[in-house]
Design a protein around this motif. Structure first.
Motif, PDB file in Angstrom:
ATOM      1  N   ASP A 119       0.821  -1.216   0.000  1.00  0.00           N
ATOM      2  CA  ASP A 119       0.000   0.000   0.000  1.00  0.00           C
ATOM      3  C   ASP A 119       0.852   1.262   0.000  1.00  0.00           C
ATOM      4  O   ASP A 119       0.530   2.240  -0.678  1.00  0.00           O
ATOM      5  N   THR A 174      -5.823  -1.924   1.510  1.00  0.00           N
ATOM      6  CA  THR A 174      -6.287  -2.821   0.448  1.00  0.00           C
ATOM      7  C   THR A 174      -5.316  -3.963   0.177  1.00  0.00           C
ATOM      8  O   THR A 174      -5.727  -5.059  -0.147  1.00  0.00           O
ATOM      9  N   GLN A 202      -6.608   6.684   0.300  1.00  0.00           N
ATOM     10  CA  GLN A 202      -7.399   5.929  -0.685  1.00  0.00           C
ATOM     11  C   GLN A 202      -7.003   4.460  -0.732  1.00  0.00           C
ATOM     12  O   GLN A 202      -7.841   3.584  -0.833  1.00  0.00           O
ATOM     13  N   THR A 203      -5.678   4.195  -0.655  1.00  0.00           N
ATOM     14  CA  THR A 203      -5.225   2.807  -0.847  1.00  0.00           C
ATOM     15  C   THR A 203      -5.107   2.036   0.460  1.00  0.00           C
ATOM     16  O   THR A 203      -5.156   0.819   0.464  1.00  0.00           O
ATOM     17  N   GLU A 261       2.218   1.827  -3.467  1.00  0.00           N
ATOM     18  CA  GLU A 261       1.184   2.338  -4.378  1.00  0.00           C
ATOM     19  C   GLU A 261       0.934   3.827  -4.124  1.00  0.00           C
ATOM     20  O   GLU A 261       0.851   4.628  -5.065  1.00  0.00           O
TER      21      GLU A 261
END
Length: 225
Positions: free
Chosen positions: A21, A89, A85-86, A24
């Motif tokens: 994460d 995940t 946002q990430t 990213e």
């Protein structure tokens, strides 16, 4: 480790592997700033000293010149938005951690979490692993004025939970964790698999060090049998 009652854990690199994460979010930040992106294996080497350092290393790599403090601050805001946002995940718990934490809690240990990650990202991650009720106290890197390797967060947790520091243990994967414990005068347990910027955790002389979480749990549990 008889006589110990409080286990203070670091988060990233100790309980969870958040690099997928973080990588990213780092690349989303670099793209937004019009800079080249990097493979996860490269970003992994930049992790372990907080988000500001991660952003600084990414900016330095992408432009070959050290960024100004203002550039780092601006980029860090972009990074935080991307991470929001990430976050969660692709983050996974290391092998044996979920089971081990529950075993330690069932054995009667009080568990606490002291991370240098900004506190706003922590509850969602705890929730995603079902750990929101495991920790009696949770501190982020911005919860107090000082963060690890300063001993203040560890002293604060001991104070809040009314545990004498000599009954506490700091458990982590980076020198910040070991130094924080040593600065606070409490025993330290190191884990070798996390993010310590290429240095062996044993170089920082933790009380004991382990290569996997199950070995750490086994070390802590016999005294409670």
């Amino acid at each position: 480790m008889g006589e110990k009652s409080l286990l203070i854990f670091d988060f990233d690199g100790t309980l969870i592997d958040s690099v997928p994460d973080l990588a990213e979010a780092t690349n989303m930040m670099l793209s937004q700033l019009g800079k080249p992106t990097y493979p996860e294996s490269e970003v992994r080497n930049w992790v372990g000293n907080g988000s500001r350092k991660l952003v600084e290393r990414a900016l330095t790599a992408s432009s070959q010149v050290p960024p100004t403090q203002q550039q780092i601050s601006d980029a860090q805001e972009v990074f935080f938005e991307a991470y929001e946002q990430t976050s969660g995940t692709k983050t996974v718990a290391y092998a044996g951690v979920d089971k081990g934490l529950k075993q330690l809690q069932q054995a009667g240990y009080i568990l606490a979490l002291v991370t240098n990650k900004p506190i706003r990202f922590v509850p969602k991650l705890l929730q995603s692993f079902g750990w929101q009720d495991l920790f009696a106290e949770v501190l982020g890197g911005d919860s107090l004025a000082e963060k690890k390797p300063d001993p203040a967060p560890l002293h604060y947790v001991c104070g809040q939970l009314r545990v004498n520091p000599n009954k506490a243990v700091m458990i982590g994967d980076s020198k910040n964790d070991i130094l924080a414990g040593q600065n606070a005068g409490i025993d330290t347990l190191g884990l070798s698999y996390g993010y310590n910027y290429g240095q062996d955790i044993r170089d920082f002389n933790p009380t004991q060090a382990f290569d996997d979480f199950a070995s750490l749990v086994a070390y802590l549990l016999p005294a409670n049998d």
